[in-house]
Design a protein around this motif. Structure first.
Motif, PDB file in Angstrom:
ATOM      1  N   HIS A 193     -29.491 -74.449   3.216  1.00  0.00           N
ATOM      2  CA  HIS A 193     -28.351 -75.132   3.809  1.00  0.00           C
ATOM      3  C   HIS A 193     -27.060 -74.621   3.172  1.00  0.00           C
ATOM      4  N   ASP A 195     -23.586 -77.233   7.000  1.00  0.00           N
ATOM      5  CA  ASP A 195     -24.558 -78.306   6.833  1.00  0.00           C
ATOM      6  C   ASP A 195     -24.048 -79.448   5.962  1.00  0.00           C
ATOM      7  N   SER A 196     -23.011 -79.194   5.162  1.00  0.00           N
ATOM      8  CA  SER A 196     -22.561 -80.206   4.219  1.00  0.00           C
ATOM      9  C   SER A 196     -21.101 -79.991   3.852  1.00  0.00           C
ATOM     10  N   HIS A 216     -28.420 -78.152  -5.325  1.00  0.00           N
ATOM     11  CA  HIS A 216     -27.169 -77.914  -4.611  1.00  0.00           C
ATOM     12  C   HIS A 216     -26.313 -77.032  -5.527  1.00  0.00           C
ATOM     13  N   GLU A 225     -32.197 -74.811  -2.391  1.00  0.00           N
ATOM     14  CA  GLU A 225     -32.228 -75.378  -1.043  1.00  0.00           C
ATOM     15  C   GLU A 225     -30.853 -75.437  -0.399  1.00  0.00           C
ATOM     16  N   SER A 226     -29.785 -75.419  -1.203  1.00  0.00           N
ATOM     17  CA  SER A 226     -28.445 -75.636  -0.679  1.00  0.00           C
ATOM     18  C   SER A 226     -27.422 -74.925  -1.550  1.00  0.00           C
TER      19      SER A 226
END
Length: 295
Positions: free
Chosen positions: A2, A32-33, A238, A265-266
């Motif tokens: 992400h 995504d964020s 993150h 993952e991010s």
């Protein structure tokens, strides 16, 4: 992986009137964020230097203007419907944990359960002095805050008596949208901080660094999770990337691909020290997003 982008919050980007439109446009562009950080002071004679800085330039000059992180995320929450909303990081020991719980719970409700709460302990003693908190006990304060947040989010009647805070037994009617509460991620780079990630958090809010260094830190968190009887594979990362001024879309995309190769993952980019205008940040970030997704 992400991919996210920092909201306009500090320096020349600290313009409250553009937060909502920036958030909408970033969501439409496919991010995504959306992320915020937390600074409260830019001391004239700081007690500590920002990592990598010198006495004549003790911290990024952009930190002299800084919008409140939870206000910025609340605006973004009302302007979007899909993106996750994250703090990297909120300096938890500055805040009374009862009020912190109320703010995080309210934001999770406003966003419809899209909050990822990244908590840290900061690096500047002056900020602790200004809020009458003990810098030397910031790790212990964070541990107690985690206890309080977990209790408030899990119990209908909650009370607490600890080293730093006492909360009378009280009814808890305000509940987060996410059950049992927003995922709590922790920052830090010391062995103690990474062990805390493994023992107590949903994962780590870190920064981009050489793969070998990140692997060493992440290994500490995973081993601590195993020792605590938790699943290390459930931990998530993150990762923040702060490009330098003048960085090209391809250079930034290459850095994000490097983060992806570590298994994180991010990853999100904070372009507020790279370009001067929020519109430039969104344009550059979108070019980076396109390149990473295409590779």
């Amino acid at each position: 992986m992400h991919i996210g982008i920092a909201l306009p919050q500090y320096g020349t980007h600290a313009r409250a009137e553009v937060i909502a439109s920036f958030a909408r446009d970033a969501e439409a562009a496919g991010f995504d964020s959306l992320w915020v950080g937390d600074r409260s002071l830019a001391p004239v004679e700081p007690s500590d230097l920002y990592p990598g800085h010198t006495p004549d330039h003790p911290y990024p000059s952009e930190y002299k203007t800084f919008l409140d992180p939870l206000v910025a995320l609340t605006v973004a929450a009302t302007a979007t419907t899909r993106v996750r909303l994250g703090t990297s990081t909120l300096n938890a020991p500055w805040y009374p944990p009862l009020l912190l719980a109320r703010s995080l719970t309210s934001l999770d409700q406003v966003s419809g359960g899209r909050l990822d709460a990244g908590l840290g302990i900061g690096w500047l003693r002056d900020e602790y002095t200004a809020v009458n908190a003990d810098f030397r006990k910031r790790g212990a304060r964070l541990e107690e805050i985690l206890d309080i947040l977990a209790g408030i989010w899990a119990q209908e009647v909650f009370g607490h008596k600890g080293e730093h805070w006492e909360i009378p037994r009280s009814y808890v009617g305000l509940r987060p949208a996410q059950n049992p509460g927003p995922p709590l991620f922790l920052g830090g780079f010391s062995p103690a901080a990474m062990a805390r990630v493994g023992r107590r958090a949903a994962g780590w809010v870190g920064v981009a660094m050489p793969a070998e260094a990140q692997a060493g830190l992440w290994g500490i968190a995973r081993r601590a999770a195993e020792d605590a009887g938790r699943d290390p594979d459930a931990l998530r990362r993150h990762i923040r990337h702060n490009p330098k001024p003048g960085a090209t879309p391809e250079e930034i995309a290459a850095a994000l691909r490097g983060v992806r190769d570590t298994g994180a993952e991010s990853c999100f980019v904070d372009l507020q020290q790279c370009v001067r205008e929020p519109g430039e940040a969104l344009e550059l970030g979108s070019a980076v997003l396109e390149r990473v997704r295409a590779s």
